[in-house]
Structure formats: C-alpha cells, structure tokens
Enzyme design. Structure first.
Site, mmCIF file in Angstrom:
data_model
loop_
_atom_site.group_PDB
_atom_site.id
_atom_site.type_symbol
_atom_site.label_atom_id
_atom_site.label_comp_id
_atom_site.label_asym_id
_atom_site.label_seq_id
_atom_site.Cartn_x
_atom_site.Cartn_y
_atom_site.Cartn_z
ATOM 1 N N ASP A 89 20.463 18.060 -16.625
ATOM 2 C CA ASP A 89 20.853 16.525 -16.603
ATOM 3 C C ASP A 89 22.353 16.966 -16.837
ATOM 4 O OD1 ASP A 89 21.584 13.933 -17.554
ATOM 5 O OD2 ASP A 89 20.457 14.289 -19.408
ATOM 6 N N GLU A 133 26.939 15.856 -24.516
ATOM 7 C CA GLU A 133 27.622 14.833 -23.344
ATOM 8 C C GLU A 133 28.407 13.656 -24.180
ATOM 9 O OE1 GLU A 133 24.773 11.953 -21.773
ATOM 10 O OE2 GLU A 133 23.089 13.255 -22.739
ATOM 11 N N HIS A 179 24.191 3.563 -17.421
ATOM 12 C CA HIS A 179 23.134 3.884 -16.470
ATOM 13 C C HIS A 179 23.330 3.124 -15.014
ATOM 14 C CE1 HIS A 179 20.511 5.334 -20.040
ATOM 15 N NE2 HIS A 179 21.529 6.379 -19.682
ATOM 16 N N HIS A 223 27.175 6.122 -27.096
ATOM 17 C CA HIS A 223 25.840 6.853 -27.258
ATOM 18 C C HIS A 223 25.699 8.091 -28.010
ATOM 19 C CE1 HIS A 223 27.571 9.661 -24.372
ATOM 20 N NE2 HIS A 223 27.916 8.676 -23.486
ATOM 21 N N HIS A 253 20.746 15.031 -26.389
ATOM 22 C CA HIS A 253 19.204 14.693 -26.518
ATOM 23 C C HIS A 253 18.497 16.100 -26.304
ATOM 24 C CE1 HIS A 253 19.209 14.324 -22.114
ATOM 25 N NE2 HIS A 253 20.385 13.434 -22.455
ATOM 26 N N TYR A 269 34.334 5.187 -22.805
ATOM 27 C CA TYR A 269 34.310 4.331 -21.804
ATOM 28 C C TYR A 269 35.034 3.078 -22.261
ATOM 29 C CZ TYR A 269 30.393 7.649 -21.543
ATOM 30 O OH TYR A 269 29.653 8.363 -21.457
ATOM 31 N N ASP A 279 0.885 -1.096 0.144
ATOM 32 C CA ASP A 279 0.119 -0.057 -0.018
ATOM 33 C C ASP A 279 0.768 1.179 0.025
ATOM 34 O OD1 ASP A 279 1.038 -0.340 2.372
ATOM 35 O OD2 ASP A 279 -0.932 0.062 3.450
ATOM 36 N N ASP A 296 26.577 11.321 -12.967
ATOM 37 C CA ASP A 296 25.316 12.061 -13.735
ATOM 38 C C ASP A 296 24.339 12.149 -12.982
ATOM 39 O OD1 ASP A 296 23.677 12.372 -15.874
ATOM 40 O OD2 ASP A 296 24.546 10.815 -17.073
ATOM 41 N N GLU A 325 28.932 16.385 -19.392
ATOM 42 C CA GLU A 325 27.608 16.741 -19.816
ATOM 43 C C GLU A 325 27.006 18.042 -19.387
ATOM 44 O OE1 GLU A 325 24.564 14.008 -18.578
ATOM 45 O OE2 GLU A 325 23.038 14.634 -20.399
ATOM 46 N N ARG A 336 32.589 11.178 -18.922
ATOM 47 C CA ARG A 336 31.610 11.718 -19.626
ATOM 48 C C ARG A 336 31.576 13.150 -19.329
ATOM 49 N NH1 ARG A 336 27.806 8.348 -19.389
ATOM 50 N NH2 ARG A 336 26.380 8.825 -17.634
ATOM 51 N N HIS A 364 14.785 13.094 -21.349
ATOM 52 C CA HIS A 364 15.080 12.754 -22.690
ATOM 53 C C HIS A 364 13.882 13.444 -23.224
ATOM 54 C CE1 HIS A 364 17.829 9.256 -21.776
ATOM 55 N NE2 HIS A 364 18.450 10.324 -21.601
HETATM 56 N N1 GLY Z 1 21.176 10.870 -17.361
HETATM 57 C C1 GLY Z 1 20.878 10.307 -18.790
HETATM 58 C C2 GLY Z 1 21.546 10.991 -19.758
HETATM 59 O O1 GLY Z 1 22.469 11.709 -19.877
HETATM 60 O O2 GLY Z 1 21.048 10.869 -20.946
HETATM 61 MN MN MN Z 2 21.965 13.053 -20.994
HETATM 62 MN MN MN Z 3 23.120 12.633 -18.004
#
Ligand code: GLY
Ligand code: MN
Ligand code: MN
Length: 436
Positions: A267, A380, A239, A346, A350, A384, A36, A256, A404, A402, A357
């Site tokens: 982000d 970003e 992730h 990647h 975005h 890796y 619940d 991140d 970003e 990374r 996203h």
């Molecule tokens: N935090 C997810 C991305 O960087 O797209």
């Molecule tokens: Mn991102």
């Molecule tokens: Mn990110």
C-alpha cells in the site's frame, strides 16, 4: 507459500483452542458483477490463512485432539463437465493428498456430516456476521442439536468469536509472510517508478493506472485495492478511483497503488508534479509532509506505542501549516485542538498484511498497543487543500500530498519494505518523465 506454513498456523490456533473445541470457517462467496459474470474470486483471508485453499464453496473445520482427523475440509466434488467450463477443482481426494486435510468431504454432504462432529464439542469458534447465510446454517445445526438432545444429549453450549485470536496471530508476520510482503513492495515500487517515468501533461489519469496494471500482470500479481490516481483537485479526494481526468501542466498527481503478492498487500503513495517540477507552494506542502513522514518513521521500534508515529506526524504537520500561515495561533493550542485535522483528516497508518487495512487491535484494554517485531504498518501522513477551502489563499488550493510507505517492526528498529522507491523531492523530479 510452503504447506508447512499453513499447518503451523492450524497447530497454533488448535493449541490455543484446546480439546473440546471446534473452529468453523467458510470460504469466500463468488460475487456477481453483472448477470452471469462474476468478480475475480479472492479467497477469504482468514480461511486462506489457515488452509492455503483457493476455491469457493468450501468450509474448513478444525477439531483439536479429534482421533479421526483434526483438520477437515468440505469442498466441491470433481466434475468433468463443470471443470470443462470453469476450470480445475481439487475435490475431496486431493484436498487430503495435496492440501494437507486429514479428511475431506463433498460440500454437498455438509448437512449430513458436520452436525454430528459439532455435537461432540463443547465450544464453537466462529466469526459471526461475515457470511449471513452460513451464520443461519450453523445456527440451524446447533438449534437442531438442542431440540434433539433435551437435557441428556451432549451439545456445544459456548460460542466464541474466532476472529479475535486469529486476527492477533495474523498481526505478527512470520518469515514467510514478510518475504511475501517484501516481494509485493518490490513489484509495487517498480510500478510506481514506471508510472513516474512516463508521466507528462496531457496524459489521462487512467494511462498512469495502466502502467500499474501492466507491471502487476507481468509479475503475475493483482492490485490489492483499486488504484487511486488523482491529479489537480482530485489529489484532495482521499479515495478517488475514477481516474478519468486529463492531467494538466502544473498539476500535482497523487498516486496510491499497491499490489497483492501471494495474498499479501503493499500500500504505497507517491505525489509528484505532472510536468516534473514542483511549484513553490506544492514543494512547500510536500516538504512538510515529508518531514512528518520522517518524524513518524523515527518512532517505529519495538517498545514504542502504536500512536507515537501519528502524534509525531500531527506535531510536524501542525507546525508546518502554522509556518506557512495556513493555521494561526499558539502551536500547543493548535495541536491540542487538533486544528490540523481540516487538512490531515486521516490517521498516519494502519496495520498491513493479507488485507490492506489489516486485522489486529490498535488498543489493548484502552491503551495504545506496544509495537513488537513482526508487525507491519503503513506510514502515510498527508495534507489536502481542496479547491474552495474557506480562509485559504488560492495559491494553496488544489494541492493534495500523501507519502505512504510500508514498514516492518524488527528486533532493533524497523525496516522500510518500500525503500526502493524514492521520496526525496529532487529525486522524484528527476524520475518524472525520465522515459520520455
Ligand atoms: N490505500 C488506502 C490507504 O492508504 O489506506
Ligand atoms: Mn494505507
Ligand atoms: Mn494507500
């Protein structure tokens, strides 16, 4: 956000729809975590974008040109007992007086009221597939109207995907929206600095995450996505959210994390050495990613193409990996064959907005979208090198980097919303552990 902002958005959508149309948007469902206990409720972005209404069990209806009211809201009735347990409800009366609805009804009456309104319309704007139960309810109403009317009765005969026009509106951020995003970026930058300042070997990744939660909550905001705090080999898991490892001397840490302010997300990623000093291979990779970041950023201006930053970042990363001996062969051939994808798997960014996203098409008629003022995107690039990667010398393994940032396209170029947060490796080194 000012109520005028929501009414402006409704007017914009209704102008596009025209008379004879109806738009129907259900609120997000409450999701159960266990037994619940529910997850923290977050309103559906499309629903909130048009209503500013934060309660579950609601349906917003827009009927351009309707004389008895164009904006209708179905919502929970006030209920003394339920409000004692679960908190405040606006109820239909306040949906009108405080939330800008022209008319409002108890959600329990929707079956009796909404079909009669749908019946008057020719076209239904609705997004299928997000709320399957509501899809069925709506299909049931329309089917009943068909069966009832035979050939003589009026009924809508056209379903149009609402998300398409709506998501295009959401792609262009207004002044109020960019103000909210600036605020989200500022709080996020402060949280990153705070985390850097207490970072040292021996801490657990979750202790870094805790700094973000502390900074978010003391500003009344929440995370826009689960924080990724990956040290050592975990920095190579895109992730990673376990955040459970104890950080070791010599590790690199990739963080991140971003907050959501008034329904708008930040982000942001920074990568730094846990002990405050990059090793030589860590710094070499970091500098390639930083150069890719700068090259991508330089492409962001009105008239540029969505894909330009990615192309620029891929060129720099490929050249850098070749220079370091991690890729071998002629540069142009390596770029054409996307050889860097093994290390940079990647895209370079975005759209960013109410969703991390965010919505909005990246291509129009098969062509990359032209950047325009008001669009917000992330930049970003990353590299890796997971442990055990075939053909890669050991000294590079376990390095994940990374960088970003969040960027607004402006009339004469761009504005980095996250500019408060340093990227330069020397400045980063000075920040790490500075509070100890
Ligand atoms: N935090 C997810 C991305 O960087 O797209
Ligand atoms: Mn991102
Ligand atoms: Mn990110």
């Amino acid at each position: 956000m000012n109520p005028k902002e929501f009414s402006r958005r409704r007017r914009q959508l209704m102008r596009m729809m025209g008379r004879g149309s109806i738009a129907i948007l259900p609120a997000s469902r409450v999701k159960i975590r266990s037994r619940d206990v529910a997850y923290a409720y977050r309103q559906d972005s499309d629903f909130y974008y048009l209503t500013g209404f934060t309660e579950p069990d609601a349906v917003a209806v827009l009927v351009p040109g309707r004389s008895n009211g164009e904006y209708l809201l179905f919502c929970r009735e006030r209920d003394k007992l339920r409000e004692t347990w679960d908190g405040y409800r606006a109820g239909p009366k306040r949906a009108i007086s405080e939330h800008g609805a022209d008319d409002a009804f108890p959600i329990a009456d929707i079956n009796d009221i909404l079909p009669g309104i749908i019946e008057q319309c020719d076209r239904i704007y609705y997004t299928m597939g997000i709320y399957p139960d509501f899809d069925q309810q709506l299909i049931g109403w329309v089917t009943a109207l068909r069966n009832k009317g035979g050939n003589s009765g009026h009924r809508p005969d056209e379903f149009i995907a609402l998300d398409h026009p709506l998501h295009d509106f959401r792609l262009y951020k207004s002044r109020a929206e960019t103000a909210a995003m600036r605020r989200a970026a500022k709080i996020t930058a402060r949280a990153h600095k705070r985390a850097m300042s207490i970072c040292r070997p021996g801490l657990f990744e979750y202790e870094i995450e805790a700094e973000f939660l502390h900074e978010y909550r003391r500003n009344g905001v929440c995370a826009s996505y689960p924080s990724i705090v990956g040290s050592g080999a975990n920095s190579c898991v895109l992730h990673y959210t376990d955040n459970s490892r104890q950080m070791q001397d010599g590790d690199l840490l990739l963080v991140d994390a971003g907050c959501e302010y008034d329904y708008y997300a930040a982000d942001v990623t920074r990568t730094y050495p846990v002990n405050g000093r990059f090793t030589e291979p860590q710094r070499a990779i970091y500098e390639v990613v930083l150069e890719a970041h700068q090259a991508a950023m330089a492409c962001i201006r009105p008239g540029g193409l969505w894909n330009d930053p990615h192309d620029a970042a891929v060129r720099v990363v490929t050249r850098g990996l070749k220079r370091l001996g991690l890729l071998k062969g002629p540069l142009q051939k390596l770029i054409r064959s996307e050889a860097s994808k093994r290390f940079f798997m990647h895209r370079t960014g975005h759209w960013l907005g109410m969703d991390v996203h965010d919505v909005g098409d990246y291509k129009i008629a098969d062509q990359w979208r032209v950047l325009e003022p008001g669009m917000v995107m992330t930049v970003e690039p990353g590299i890796y090198i997971a442990p055990g990667m075939r053909g890669v010398p050991r000294r590079w393994q376990g390095i994940g980097v990374r960088i970003e940032d969040d960027v607004l396209v402006t009339r004469d170029g761009h504005d980095v919303l996250t500019k408060d947060l340093p990227r330069d490796p020397d400045t980063i080194e000075a920040l790490v552990g500075s509070a100890l």
